[in-house]
Design an enzyme around this catalytic site. Structure first.
Site, PDB file in Angstrom:
ATOM      1  N   ASP A  13      -0.008  42.929  67.210  1.00  0.00           N
ATOM      2  CA  ASP A  13       0.466  42.279  65.934  1.00  0.00           C
ATOM      3  C   ASP A  13       1.851  42.492  65.952  1.00  0.00           C
ATOM      4  O   ASP A  13       2.596  43.709  65.558  1.00  0.00           O
ATOM      5  CB  ASP A  13       0.147  41.727  65.017  1.00  0.00           C
ATOM      6  N   ASP A  25       6.366  43.969  69.538  1.00  0.00           N
ATOM      7  CA  ASP A  25       6.462  42.212  70.696  1.00  0.00           C
ATOM      8  C   ASP A  25       5.840  41.462  72.161  1.00  0.00           C
ATOM      9  O   ASP A  25       6.251  42.591  72.326  1.00  0.00           O
ATOM     10  CB  ASP A  25       7.965  42.407  70.257  1.00  0.00           C
ATOM     11  N   VAL A  26       5.446  41.060  71.662  1.00  0.00           N
ATOM     12  CA  VAL A  26       4.506  40.505  72.603  1.00  0.00           C
ATOM     13  C   VAL A  26       5.647  39.774  73.783  1.00  0.00           C
ATOM     14  O   VAL A  26       5.721  40.373  75.788  1.00  0.00           O
ATOM     15  CB  VAL A  26       3.253  39.728  72.951  1.00  0.00           C
ATOM     16  N   ASN A  46      -4.180  35.655  72.781  1.00  0.00           N
ATOM     17  CA  ASN A  46      -4.012  33.897  71.400  1.00  0.00           C
ATOM     18  C   ASN A  46      -2.463  34.103  71.187  1.00  0.00           C
ATOM     19  O   ASN A  46      -2.354  33.105  70.636  1.00  0.00           O
ATOM     20  CB  ASN A  46      -5.135  35.128  70.250  1.00  0.00           C
ATOM     21  N   TYR A  49       5.268  23.255  72.235  1.00  0.00           N
ATOM     22  CA  TYR A  49       4.188  23.594  71.850  1.00  0.00           C
ATOM     23  C   TYR A  49       2.792  23.554  73.123  1.00  0.00           C
ATOM     24  O   TYR A  49       1.892  23.512  73.873  1.00  0.00           O
ATOM     25  CB  TYR A  49       3.495  23.233  70.450  1.00  0.00           C
ATOM     26  N   LYS A  83       1.329  25.331  75.988  1.00  0.00           N
ATOM     27  CA  LYS A  83      -0.109  26.181  76.294  1.00  0.00           C
ATOM     28  C   LYS A  83      -0.268  25.420  77.433  1.00  0.00           C
ATOM     29  O   LYS A  83      -1.376  25.563  77.984  1.00  0.00           O
ATOM     30  CB  LYS A  83      -0.936  25.321  74.494  1.00  0.00           C
TER      31      LYS A  83
END
Ligand code: ZN
Length: 662
Positions: free
Chosen positions: A445, A465-466, A492, A559, A563
């Site tokens: 996270d 930081d992804v 997620n 968004y 997705k």
């Protein structure tokens, strides 16, 4: 050796049993005395039975309790008469002894008494303390150990018991020696290659003797210049730690898991102590002699594995067992020949176990073993038990495990899951659901609170930081060092930007949403694939999608597209990775309101917009049920489990029923 007795603290423990609790905890708190259930203590008290008659009860440490944290109910109440009668038998099998110990208890729901219960009963003193103190074990595992023990302790105060395997044979040996040699001055027993007993009329007396006698052994080691360990780093231990080892470690874990017959956790330590030890010139001779004390045999196995030759280790193990074990080779099939400790000159100290907790215990124990070996070598040479005794011990422990009727392992025992966006909401709930099913979990996270989300051996929180690919690589490296591989990936992390029509949407905002919700997942899947491929039970990926994929709404263009693209990516992964045994499934939740963004205020506003109460708004679906983070997490975890073992590429809605989706 510090005496930790404190009059003020002790005064709070009034009864004999409470006093027993107090000094047990003092010993349990010192890892050079007691390590992971390695010691046991007892007290003898008079109690009234149901008929009003006095009877002598031995309260002895119950199995499953740790001396460091023991409570009064952690002691098993055994009728002393029964124990003493058992001690007069010529022979008693392990099964019979375990049953008789249980039968001797005045409280059937108390924990099973320690297997050393009869020994405690035999010693006539009120308080008895038994530890596997490092200093005693170091000396008894050294060349000329027995002579040294005789040098340190007077023969009228200490009885020396040659090595006998714990169990009824040891009971008989101690009973005979004690009868023959005990004097009014006797205050303890030394069990060669095992540990020490002390006793006394009060808790303090027995404890003081433990500290004093072990202290004498420490002083002896100091006097012989066999105490202070040289911790300066040798040149050879300057291993290039920058080299990525995650692939090598994951491959090793897979090999060992196949050998064990179940997935294992593999933890790697490349600190200076570990590197110094694996680079000892005499590592082959000192490390291949077996553990220092019998109760270390199972947790660290017969001998550590040197290098990465899993197949050879397994063959040697079986061969040695065949040659040395008094049991038929049939029992071999009951033993898993997987190592619990691996010493590798490049990787360092590696410990393994069916759970992260077991691997951590193996590490704790082996670090003490390293100290014991190092000091014993300084004293004149480390001498462990012969192989035959070790095998006997290992077989015996296996029998004990059977007697304890261990429950079925948890669904994901020995497996490793990584969850992104794990500090809050659905991600945090996923961590909890996976931990509850026995997995070791890594949580990533951006929020630094992730590092302290859970304080337990099977959780590793990494601030990350992804969208930073280098940070993702580092996080995976750290994860594999910690647990040994990757079996499950829960994608997620994502953001839900404020509502904006296409006409108002800036390229910056669009790009930002794509970077976090899509590109970061692509990068992580790319890095994780070689690891997931090595998962002993096959890799599993669960993508947290959105109702917006099958049923988009106005104002959420960025968004919804992110997705939808992620869903498409997951479907392609399902096609590409099937050959590697990796399953990829997608979950589409809707209206999960128990997350950070949905404050009570926001909810009220939204509900008002639709002319609904908050309650009606939350359950505005076909089934009229509220969907929670926990619901999503439970389904995500189950998608990694057996029910979905033959499903890949599936998209499952979790929305209480949505008429546009149906
Ligand atoms: Zn013991």
């Amino acid at each position: 050796m510090q005496n930790q007795w404190n009059d003020k603290d002790a005064a709070r423990f009034t009864s004999l049993l409470e006093q027993r609790v107090y000094t047990s905890r003092l010993q349990g708190a010192d890892s050079s005395l007691v390590l992971h259930g390695g010691g046991n203590t007892s007290v003898k008290v008079v109690e009234k039975d149901i008929f009003g008659n006095d009877e002598m009860i031995l309260y002895v440490k119950g199995s499953g309790w740790d001396l460091a944290t023991i409570e009064a109910q952690g002691f098993s109440p055994c009728r002393l008469d029964h124990l003493l009668k058992l001690a007069t038998l010529e022979q008693l099998s392990d099964t019979d002894m375990a049953r008789e110990l249980q039968l001797s208890m005045t409280n059937p729901s108390a924990p099973a008494p320690s297997v050393e219960a009869i020994l405690h009963g035999l010693l006539p003193h009120t308080f008895v303390d038994h530890t596997h103190a490092d200093a005693i074990v170091t000396i008894t595992n050294s060349k000329n150990g027995e002579e040294r023990i005789k040098e340190i302790f007077n023969s009228d105060e200490m009885i020396i018991v040659p090595y006998v395997m714990p169990g009824f044979k040891l009971v008989r040996a101690v009973a005979e020696l004690f009868l023959e040699k005990a004097t009014p001055k006797t205050i303890g027993l030394i069990l060669m290659n095992h540990g020490i007993f002390t006793f006394g009329e009060t808790a303090k007396e027995s404890y003081d003797r433990m500290i004093e006698l072990v202290g004498r052994a420490e002083t002896y080691l100091q006097a012989k210049s066999a105490w202070k360990i040289d911790r300066t780093t040798s040149n050879s231990s300057q291993v290039n730690k920058k080299i990525s080892s995650k692939q090598t470690l994951a491959e090793l874990r897979k090999e060992v898991s196949i050998l064990a017959g179940f997935p294992v956790i593999l933890s790697t330590y490349s600190d200076e102590d570990s590197m110094n030890f694996v680079h000892r010139a005499d590592i082959e001779t000192v490390s291949q002699q077996g553990p220092a004390t019998p109760d270390h045999v199972i947790r660290t196995k017969r001998i550590p594995m040197l290098g990465r030759h899993v197949e050879k280790y397994s063959q040697d193990y079986k061969k040695y067992f065949d040659e040395h074990s008094p049991h038929s080779s049939q029992t071999l099939t009951m033993l898993d020949s997987a190592p619990r400790v691996i010493l590798d000159s490049d990787l360092g100290l590696i410990t393994l176990g069916p759970t992260a907790g077991d691997a951590a215990i193996a590490n704790d124990i082996y670090r003490h073993t390293i100290e014991i070996i190092t000091r014993a070598e300084m004293l004149g040479g480390y001498r462990a038990l012969p192989a035959s005794d070790l095998f006997e011990m290992e077989y015996w422990d296996l029998e004990q495990a059977k007697l304890k009727r261990q429950g079925t392992p948890k669904m994901f025992a020995g497996e490793i899951a990584l969850v992104t966006g794990a500090a809050s909401g659905i991600g945090k709930a996923c961590v909890a659901s996976l931990l509850a099913r026995g997995a070791a979990v890594i949580g990533l996270d951006l929020n630094p609170t992730i590092t302290s989300l859970h304080k337990r051996k099977d959780f590793l929180g990494i601030q990350c930081d992804v969208t930073d690919e280098a940070a993702l690589r580092d996080a995976l490296e750290e994860s594999v060092q910690c647990f040994g591989g990757l079996d499950m990936l829960i994608l997620n992390a994502g953001i839900f930007p404020p509502s904006r029509s296409i006409a108002e949407l800036s390229t910056e905002e669009w790009t930002k949403v794509m970077r976090i919700n899509l590109n970061a997942n692509m990068a992580l899947m790319n890095i994780a694939h070689p690891l997931l491929k090595l998962a002993p039970h096959g890799g599993r990926v669960v993508v947290i999608g959105s109702k917006n994929v099958p049923a988009p709404g106005p104002g959420v263009g960025a968004y919804s597209v992110s997705k939808a693209a992620l869903t498409q990516l997951a479907r392609v992964a399902a096609l590409e990775w099937g050959i590697d045994g990796i399953r990829v499934n997608i979950l589409h939740p809707n209206a999960v309101f128990d997350t950070g963004i949905w404050t009570e205020e926001v909810l009220e506003k939204r509900a008002l917009n639709y002319g609904l109460t908050v309650e009606q708004y939350k359950t505005n679906n076909v089934l009229h049920v509220e969907v929670t983070s926990h619901d999503v997490a439970e389904l995500a975890a189950e998608m990694c489990g057996l029910f979905f073992a033959k499903t890949t590429g599936a998209q499952v809605p979790l929305d209480g029923g949505n008429d546009r989706v149906i």
